[in-house]
Design a protein around this motif. Structure first.
Motif, PDB file in Angstrom:
ATOM      1  N   GLN A 177       0.812  -1.301  -0.098  1.00 53.73           N
ATOM      2  CA  GLN A 177       0.070   0.009   0.051  1.00 53.73           C
ATOM      3  C   GLN A 177       0.871   1.305  -0.117  1.00 53.73           C
ATOM      4  O   GLN A 177       0.651   2.212  -0.843  1.00 53.73           O
ATOM      5  N   LEU A 178       1.999   1.164   0.813  1.00 60.16           N
ATOM      6  CA  LEU A 178       2.821   2.191   0.903  1.00 60.16           C
ATOM      7  C   LEU A 178       3.384   2.516  -0.431  1.00 60.16           C
ATOM      8  O   LEU A 178       3.655   3.779  -1.153  1.00 60.16           O
ATOM      9  N   THR A 179       3.960   1.407  -1.187  1.00 60.07           N
ATOM     10  CA  THR A 179       4.432   1.546  -2.451  1.00 60.07           C
ATOM     11  C   THR A 179       3.660   2.015  -3.467  1.00 60.07           C
ATOM     12  O   THR A 179       3.995   2.908  -4.245  1.00 60.07           O
ATOM     13  N   GLU A 180       2.281   1.760  -3.496  1.00 61.45           N
ATOM     14  CA  GLU A 180       1.522   2.343  -4.521  1.00 61.45           C
ATOM     15  C   GLU A 180       1.212   3.633  -4.475  1.00 61.45           C
ATOM     16  O   GLU A 180       1.235   4.367  -5.073  1.00 61.45           O
ATOM     17  N   ALA A 181       1.028   4.059  -3.058  1.00 65.04           N
ATOM     18  CA  ALA A 181       0.860   5.591  -2.548  1.00 65.04           C
ATOM     19  C   ALA A 181       2.039   6.535  -3.121  1.00 65.04           C
ATOM     20  O   ALA A 181       2.023   7.223  -3.749  1.00 65.04           O
ATOM     21  N   LEU A 182       3.122   5.943  -2.678  1.00 71.70           N
ATOM     22  CA  LEU A 182       4.772   6.606  -3.041  1.00 71.70           C
ATOM     23  C   LEU A 182       4.655   6.859  -4.887  1.00 71.70           C
ATOM     24  O   LEU A 182       5.103   7.769  -5.202  1.00 71.70           O
ATOM     25  N   SER A 183       4.573   5.742  -5.466  1.00 65.73           N
ATOM     26  CA  SER A 183       4.360   5.834  -6.822  1.00 65.73           C
ATOM     27  C   SER A 183       3.314   6.739  -7.357  1.00 65.73           C
ATOM     28  O   SER A 183       3.736   7.458  -8.320  1.00 65.73           O
ATOM     29  N   SER A 184       2.356   6.779  -6.700  1.00 69.81           N
ATOM     30  CA  SER A 184       1.176   7.697  -7.435  1.00 69.81           C
ATOM     31  C   SER A 184       1.536   9.043  -6.941  1.00 69.81           C
ATOM     32  O   SER A 184       1.122  10.035  -7.830  1.00 69.81           O
ATOM     33  N   ALA A 185       2.337   9.238  -6.103  1.00 68.51           N
ATOM     34  CA  ALA A 185       2.825  10.749  -5.519  1.00 68.51           C
ATOM     35  C   ALA A 185       4.080  11.293  -6.414  1.00 68.51           C
ATOM     36  O   ALA A 185       4.410  12.359  -6.286  1.00 68.51           O
ATOM     37  N   GLY A 186       4.396  10.383  -7.306  1.00 66.51           N
ATOM     38  CA  GLY A 186       5.564  11.021  -7.963  1.00 66.51           C
ATOM     39  C   GLY A 186       6.871  10.249  -7.870  1.00 66.51           C
ATOM     40  O   GLY A 186       7.829  10.882  -8.593  1.00 66.51           O
ATOM     41  N   PHE A 187       6.955   9.254  -6.962  1.00 64.88           N
ATOM     42  CA  PHE A 187       8.364   8.721  -6.827  1.00 64.88           C
ATOM     43  C   PHE A 187       8.565   7.664  -7.801  1.00 64.88           C
ATOM     44  O   PHE A 187       7.776   6.909  -8.408  1.00 64.88           O
ATOM     45  N   SER A 188       9.918   7.611  -8.458  1.00 66.72           N
ATOM     46  CA  SER A 188      10.218   7.033  -9.560  1.00 66.72           C
ATOM     47  C   SER A 188      10.653   5.243  -9.176  1.00 66.72           C
ATOM     48  O   SER A 188      10.764   4.514  -9.900  1.00 66.72           O
ATOM     49  N   GLU A 189      11.254   5.377  -7.781  1.00 68.84           N
ATOM     50  CA  GLU A 189      11.695   4.158  -7.421  1.00 68.84           C
ATOM     51  C   GLU A 189      11.261   3.990  -6.099  1.00 68.84           C
ATOM     52  O   GLU A 189      11.838   4.782  -5.323  1.00 68.84           O
ATOM     53  N   VAL A 190      10.847   2.778  -5.771  1.00 67.93           N
ATOM     54  CA  VAL A 190      10.517   2.418  -4.406  1.00 67.93           C
ATOM     55  C   VAL A 190      10.658   0.884  -4.243  1.00 67.93           C
ATOM     56  O   VAL A 190      10.628   0.025  -5.092  1.00 67.93           O
ATOM     57  N   ARG A 191      11.527   0.566  -3.090  1.00 69.46           N
ATOM     58  CA  ARG A 191      11.624  -0.512  -2.667  1.00 69.46           C
ATOM     59  C   ARG A 191      11.674  -0.902  -1.126  1.00 69.46           C
ATOM     60  O   ARG A 191      11.458   0.158  -0.339  1.00 69.46           O
ATOM     61  N   SER A 192      11.272  -2.049  -0.493  1.00 69.43           N
ATOM     62  CA  SER A 192      10.873  -2.154   0.705  1.00 69.43           C
ATOM     63  C   SER A 192      11.345  -3.414   1.003  1.00 69.43           C
ATOM     64  O   SER A 192      11.925  -4.471   0.254  1.00 69.43           O
ATOM     65  N   ALA A 193      11.754  -3.581   2.569  1.00 72.92           N
ATOM     66  CA  ALA A 193      11.905  -4.898   3.129  1.00 72.92           C
ATOM     67  C   ALA A 193      11.204  -5.026   4.406  1.00 72.92           C
ATOM     68  O   ALA A 193      10.824  -4.200   5.117  1.00 72.92           O
ATOM     69  N   HIS A 194      10.917  -6.435   4.815  1.00 78.36           N
ATOM     70  CA  HIS A 194      10.384  -6.813   6.003  1.00 78.36           C
ATOM     71  C   HIS A 194      11.562  -7.175   7.079  1.00 78.36           C
ATOM     72  O   HIS A 194      12.798  -7.948   6.619  1.00 78.36           O
ATOM     73  N   HIS A 195      11.324  -7.031   8.336  1.00 77.12           N
ATOM     74  CA  HIS A 195      12.317  -7.501   9.256  1.00 77.12           C
ATOM     75  C   HIS A 195      12.186  -9.171   9.313  1.00 77.12           C
ATOM     76  O   HIS A 195      10.945  -9.647   9.231  1.00 77.12           O
ATOM     77  N   PRO A 196      13.210  -9.788   9.552  1.00 78.09           N
ATOM     78  CA  PRO A 196      13.122 -11.343   9.495  1.00 78.09           C
ATOM     79  C   PRO A 196      12.336 -11.861  10.758  1.00 78.09           C
ATOM     80  O   PRO A 196      11.809 -12.997  10.686  1.00 78.09           O
ATOM     81  N   GLY A 197      12.288 -11.118  11.763  1.00 77.12           N
ATOM     82  CA  GLY A 197      11.804 -11.733  12.995  1.00 77.12           C
ATOM     83  C   GLY A 197      10.521 -10.788  13.416  1.00 77.12           C
ATOM     84  O   GLY A 197      10.066 -11.264  14.437  1.00 77.12           O
ATOM     85  N   LYS A 198      10.326  -9.905  12.995  1.00 77.81           N
ATOM     86  CA  LYS A 198       9.418  -8.880  13.500  1.00 77.81           C
ATOM     87  C   LYS A 198       8.436  -8.200  12.371  1.00 77.81           C
ATOM     88  O   LYS A 198       8.667  -8.324  11.157  1.00 77.81           O
ATOM     89  N   PRO A 199       7.290  -7.690  12.673  1.00 75.45           N
ATOM     90  CA  PRO A 199       6.368  -7.256  11.643  1.00 75.45           C
ATOM     91  C   PRO A 199       6.691  -5.719  11.193  1.00 75.45           C
ATOM     92  O   PRO A 199       5.981  -4.929  10.948  1.00 75.45           O
TER      93      PRO A 199
END
Length: 207
Positions: A177-199
């Motif tokens: 959801q954050l990636t979609e909102a950021l892309s719609s807001a004009g950011f050209s590249e978005v990457r994300s990561a989850h912590h391996p043991g926490k949310p």
């Protein structure tokens, strides 16, 4: 509103007699998340930085350490948070490396294309009209500038979703959801990561 609910409501905008307890807790309680999130800044150069929703000011202080040649603006719309952040970063303020301002992410008090880096730790849950706020962040960043978001909730964990029912105006977002909102807001590249043991999630967007 019960005492416990009033206390947790301070996460949105610290004010009143419970606010100092909450702001002090923010500085210590979010340290692990911030350290993990800032790992994503490896290779990101910055001389002009803004920490949005700065709370007690600890993360602004950590950014000053990570970028010893940079200047950092710390912004929050809570008077209590602004006062605490000024006290926490007193030395850097005296050295003209830091300034703490009261303001809203919906209308940032920064000129267009002046920031190299913006950060948001445990705060986008409370941003009104999220995509519009992201668009405002994008406006203030230079081309190639970066925006780092760090949340203890990945938008699906049961504990945080319970807090949505307790704290008015709180919304937990997934990385998608954050990636979609950021892309719609004009950011050209978005990457994300989850912590391996926490949310926990961290999201880095490039203008």
């Amino acid at each position: 509103m019960g005492l416990l609910k009033r206390f947790f409501a301070q996460t949105r905008k610290p004010e009143g007699i419970l606010s100092k307890l909450m702001v002090n807790g923010m500085n210590g309680g979010h340290a692990g998340l911030a350290y993990w999130g800032m790992e994503m800044l490896y290779g990101i150069k910055a001389s002009c930085i803004a920490d949005l929703g700065c709370g007690g000011g600890r993360n602004a202080g950590e950014l000053l350490k990570r970028y010893p040649e940079a200047k950092v603006a710390a912004l929050d719309y809570s008077e209590v948070s602004v006062a605490k952040a000024k006290k926490y970063n007193k030395k850097a303020i005296a050295e003209d490396r830091c300034r703490v301002v009261r303001g809203s992410v919906a209308e940032l008090p920064f000129r267009s294309e002046t920031l190299d880096l913006a950060t948001a730790f445990e705060t986008v849950y409370f941003w009104p009209a999220l995509e519009d706020c992201f668009r405002e962040v994008c406006r203030t960043l230079k081309p190639g500038g970066a925006f780092l978001i760090c949340n203890e909730s990945d938008g699906t964990d049961e504990t945080s979703l319970r807090f949505e029912k307790i704290i008015d105006g709180m919304k937990c977002y997934t990385a998608e959801q954050l990636t979609e909102a950021l892309s719609s807001a004009g950011f050209s590249e978005v990457r994300s990561a989850h912590h391996p043991g926490k949310p926990w999630i961290r999201v880095l967007a490039i203008k």
